[in-house]
Motif scaffolding. Structure first.
Motif, PDB file in Angstrom:
ATOM      1  N   ASN A   1       3.435  -2.963   2.838  1.00 35.88           N
ATOM      2  CA  ASN A   1       3.515  -1.511   3.012  1.00 35.88           C
ATOM      3  C   ASN A   1       2.214  -0.880   3.491  1.00 35.88           C
ATOM      4  O   ASN A   1       2.230   0.035   4.323  1.00 35.88           O
ATOM      5  CB  ASN A   1       3.946  -0.851   1.706  1.00 35.88           C
ATOM      6  CG  ASN A   1       5.380  -1.154   1.331  1.00 35.88           C
ATOM      7  OD1 ASN A   1       6.037  -1.996   1.945  1.00 35.88           O
ATOM      8  ND2 ASN A   1       5.888  -0.488   0.310  1.00 35.88           N
TER       9      ASN A   1
ATOM     10  N   SER B   1       7.260   7.941   3.103  1.00 33.77           N
ATOM     11  CA  SER B   1       8.436   8.255   2.291  1.00 33.77           C
ATOM     12  C   SER B   1       8.169   9.580   1.618  1.00 33.77           C
ATOM     13  O   SER B   1       7.016   9.985   1.431  1.00 33.77           O
ATOM     14  CB  SER B   1       8.651   7.165   1.235  1.00 33.77           C
ATOM     15  OG  SER B   1       9.597   7.574   0.267  1.00 33.77           O
TER      16      SER B   1
ATOM     17  N   SER C   1       8.345   9.722  -1.261  1.00 35.50           N
ATOM     18  CA  SER C   1       7.660   9.222  -2.453  1.00 35.50           C
ATOM     19  C   SER C   1       6.147   9.342  -2.334  1.00 35.50           C
ATOM     20  O   SER C   1       5.437   9.172  -3.329  1.00 35.50           O
ATOM     21  CB  SER C   1       8.035   7.763  -2.700  1.00 35.50           C
ATOM     22  OG  SER C   1       9.428   7.612  -2.809  1.00 35.50           O
TER      23      SER C   1
ATOM     24  N   ASN D   1       9.626   9.703  -7.880  1.00 37.32           N
ATOM     25  CA  ASN D   1      11.067   9.501  -7.928  1.00 37.32           C
ATOM     26  C   ASN D   1      11.545   9.269  -9.357  1.00 37.32           C
ATOM     27  O   ASN D   1      10.863   8.620 -10.144  1.00 37.32           O
ATOM     28  CB  ASN D   1      11.463   8.291  -7.083  1.00 37.32           C
ATOM     29  CG  ASN D   1      11.022   8.418  -5.645  1.00 37.32           C
ATOM     30  OD1 ASN D   1       9.831   8.402  -5.348  1.00 37.32           O
ATOM     31  ND2 ASN D   1      11.975   8.520  -4.746  1.00 37.32           N
TER      32      ASN D   1
ATOM     33  N   TYR E   1       5.132   1.385  -5.384  1.00 36.50           N
ATOM     34  CA  TYR E   1       5.722   1.815  -4.112  1.00 36.50           C
ATOM     35  C   TYR E   1       5.282   3.236  -3.771  1.00 36.50           C
ATOM     36  O   TYR E   1       4.854   3.510  -2.646  1.00 36.50           O
ATOM     37  CB  TYR E   1       7.247   1.753  -4.195  1.00 36.50           C
ATOM     38  CG  TYR E   1       7.936   2.306  -2.958  1.00 36.50           C
ATOM     39  CD1 TYR E   1       8.079   1.522  -1.813  1.00 36.50           C
ATOM     40  CD2 TYR E   1       8.438   3.605  -2.925  1.00 36.50           C
ATOM     41  CE1 TYR E   1       8.696   2.013  -0.677  1.00 36.50           C
ATOM     42  CE2 TYR E   1       9.054   4.110  -1.802  1.00 36.50           C
ATOM     43  CZ  TYR E   1       9.187   3.313  -0.667  1.00 36.50           C
ATOM     44  OH  TYR E   1       9.790   3.815   0.460  1.00 36.50           O
ATOM     45  N   ASN E   2       5.366   4.131  -4.740  1.00 37.55           N
ATOM     46  CA  ASN E   2       4.967   5.509  -4.492  1.00 37.55           C
ATOM     47  C   ASN E   2       3.510   5.580  -4.043  1.00 37.55           C
ATOM     48  O   ASN E   2       3.164   6.306  -3.104  1.00 37.55           O
ATOM     49  CB  ASN E   2       5.150   6.348  -5.760  1.00 37.55           C
ATOM     50  CG  ASN E   2       6.601   6.445  -6.191  1.00 37.55           C
ATOM     51  OD1 ASN E   2       7.511   6.074  -5.460  1.00 37.55           O
ATOM     52  ND2 ASN E   2       6.831   6.928  -7.402  1.00 37.55           N
TER      53      ASN E   2
ATOM     54  N   LYS F   1       3.015   4.386  -0.414  1.00 36.31           N
ATOM     55  CA  LYS F   1       3.414   5.348   0.608  1.00 36.31           C
ATOM     56  C   LYS F   1       2.444   6.529   0.683  1.00 36.31           C
ATOM     57  O   LYS F   1       2.226   7.099   1.755  1.00 36.31           O
ATOM     58  CB  LYS F   1       4.842   5.814   0.350  1.00 36.31           C
ATOM     59  CG  LYS F   1       5.880   4.717   0.574  1.00 36.31           C
ATOM     60  CD  LYS F   1       5.778   4.129   1.972  1.00 36.31           C
ATOM     61  CE  LYS F   1       6.843   3.092   2.265  1.00 36.31           C
ATOM     62  NZ  LYS F   1       6.735   2.539   3.637  1.00 36.31           N
TER      63      LYS F   1
ATOM     64  N   SER G   1       8.388  10.772   6.896  1.00 37.21           N
ATOM     65  CA  SER G   1       8.682  10.481   5.493  1.00 37.21           C
ATOM     66  C   SER G   1      10.146  10.767   5.187  1.00 37.21           C
ATOM     67  O   SER G   1      10.535  11.918   4.979  1.00 37.21           O
ATOM     68  CB  SER G   1       7.780  11.317   4.578  1.00 37.21           C
ATOM     69  OG  SER G   1       6.443  10.899   4.679  1.00 37.21           O
TER      70      SER G   1
ATOM     71  N   TYR H   1      16.117   9.885   0.553  1.00 34.63           N
ATOM     72  CA  TYR H   1      17.091   8.827   0.297  1.00 34.63           C
ATOM     73  C   TYR H   1      18.024   8.692   1.500  1.00 34.63           C
ATOM     74  O   TYR H   1      18.762   9.618   1.825  1.00 34.63           O
ATOM     75  CB  TYR H   1      17.903   9.131  -0.958  1.00 34.63           C
ATOM     76  CG  TYR H   1      17.094   9.063  -2.232  1.00 34.63           C
ATOM     77  CD1 TYR H   1      16.481   7.878  -2.624  1.00 34.63           C
ATOM     78  CD2 TYR H   1      16.956  10.179  -3.058  1.00 34.63           C
ATOM     79  CE1 TYR H   1      15.742   7.804  -3.792  1.00 34.63           C
ATOM     80  CE2 TYR H   1      16.223  10.113  -4.234  1.00 34.63           C
ATOM     81  CZ  TYR H   1      15.619   8.927  -4.595  1.00 34.63           C
ATOM     82  OH  TYR H   1      14.890   8.851  -5.755  1.00 34.63           O
TER      83      TYR H   1
ATOM     84  N   ARG I   1       8.794  15.478   6.939  1.00 28.36           N
ATOM     85  CA  ARG I   1       9.655  14.997   5.871  1.00 28.36           C
ATOM     86  C   ARG I   1      11.106  15.312   6.226  1.00 28.36           C
ATOM     87  O   ARG I   1      11.429  16.427   6.621  1.00 28.36           O
ATOM     88  CB  ARG I   1       9.322  15.684   4.540  1.00 28.36           C
ATOM     89  CG  ARG I   1       7.962  15.334   3.978  1.00 28.36           C
ATOM     90  CD  ARG I   1       7.899  15.688   2.495  1.00 28.36           C
ATOM     91  NE  ARG I   1       8.379  17.038   2.195  1.00 28.36           N
ATOM     92  CZ  ARG I   1       7.593  18.107   2.108  1.00 28.36           C
ATOM     93  NH1 ARG I   1       6.299  18.008   2.308  1.00 28.36           N
ATOM     94  NH2 ARG I   1       8.119  19.285   1.821  1.00 28.36           N
TER      95      ARG I   1
ATOM     96  N   ASP J   1      14.184  14.974   4.077  1.00 32.05           N
ATOM     97  CA  ASP J   1      14.562  14.615   2.711  1.00 32.05           C
ATOM     98  C   ASP J   1      15.613  15.531   2.083  1.00 32.05           C
ATOM     99  O   ASP J   1      15.840  15.483   0.884  1.00 32.05           O
ATOM    100  CB  ASP J   1      13.334  14.599   1.812  1.00 32.05           C
ATOM    101  CG  ASP J   1      12.658  15.961   1.695  1.00 32.05           C
ATOM    102  OD1 ASP J   1      13.129  16.924   2.329  1.00 32.05           O
ATOM    103  OD2 ASP J   1      11.681  16.075   0.940  1.00 32.05           O
TER     104      ASP J   1
END
Length: 304
Positions: A165, A193, A195, A200, A208-209, A212, A237, A240, A296, A298
């Protein structure tokens, strides 16, 4: 007062006819249904641009490739971890190009690339440049996610996640810039993301957050570093998005799907094609004075 004309481009069945005339094509094809003479802004076209996408054999990376083809791209490098998968997707995209526009001859090549390896990324770019001679738009889409509590997160998975990543995005952006600067510039898009901006819930995914968030700030930093050399670096970004993989996961966990939908102001999850306009904008001349920015997509998730 001058009349404002708007070009409507919508997905229609093959038998659908537009209000102002025939609109015949394959299912899912973008078709114009406006009066004669109305045209999209040429700055949004990807015609004549060589595009490269990592993680492109499936998921969002594959959808980005479709978006480029739909916008006129005829030179495309499809990069993924398994060469056979990359080549298969390249062939599928050639078929899609012919269905979308019978006159289009897409030169798509599938190239093996492990973005966690600097040497692998360098070799993939060398192959791309050998084939096309240049690269104009690069999308660093390869990425993975795991869900573990911070206490229980396996160290090997933690390292692998950051290698792909974060380091993978950096290696990809750096090789892109090396190729673009001598030719006068280009566009790099790092896929982060939502995130990168929020935490999340209910799933646990701290690494992961954080990865990103790192990608988002990496893009800003590289954008400033390369701005005067013509290389634009921006971030897309997603929220879902219902990729095939996510649909499979949610089919076994309908409550999680309901939770995510309830937390999204628009009340639904995104479809991969919802990102098409944003990725084309960021990679085309339409955003030529935009760098170091984030878009974004989202459904309003980060706004609440």
């Amino acid at each position: 007062m001058a009349t404002l004309r708007v070009l409507a481009r919508v997905a229609l069945p093959s038998t659908t006819r537009g209000r102002f005339g025939a609109a015949v094509g394959v299912p899912g094809r973008l078709l114009s249904t406006t009066t004669a003479g109305a045209k999209p802004l040429p700055m949004f076209s990807m015609e004549g641009k060589v595009c490269l996408v990592t993680g492109a054999a499936r998921g969002l990376g594959y959808e980005f490739c479709r978006a480029f083809v739909s916008s006129g791209c005829t030179s495309l490098a499809v990069l993924d971890l398994v060469e056979a998968d990359a080549r298969a997707s390249a062939e599928e995209l050639k078929t899609y190009a012919k269905e979308f526009n019978g006159d289009t001859e897409l030169n798509a090549v599938g190239i093996e690339c492990d973005v966690s390896s600097e040497v692998s990324v360098q070799n993939a770019f060398a192959d791309t440049l050998k084939t096309f001679g240049r690269v104009d738009a690069v999308v660093a889409s390869a990425g993975i996610v795991h869900n573990h509590s911070a206490f229980d997160y396996p160290v090997d998975r933690l390292k692998r996640l950051y290698d792909i990543n974060v380091h993978g995005a950096f290696f990809t952006a750096r090789e892109a810039a090396k190729a673009m600067i001598p030719q006068g510039g280009g566009a790099v898009v790092l896929i982060a993301s939502m995130s990168a901006n929020i935490v999340n819930v209910p799933q646990l995914q701290t690494p992961y957050n954080a990865s990103k968030a790192a990608v988002k700030h990496m893009a800003s930093s590289l954008a400033v570093e390369w701005a005067k050399q013509g290389v634009r670096v921006n971030v897309l970004s997603p929220g879902y998005m219902q990729t095939k993989l996510l649909k499979t996961v949610l089919s076994h966990d309908t409550e999680l799907k309901k939770t995510w939908e309830s937390l999204t102001p628009m009340g639904r999850l995104g479809n991969p094609e919802d990102l098409a306009g944003a990725i084309v904008y960021l990679c085309s001349d339409a955003s030529k004075f935009m760098t170091g920015s984030e878009i974004r997509v989202d459904g309003g998730y980060c706004s609440v």
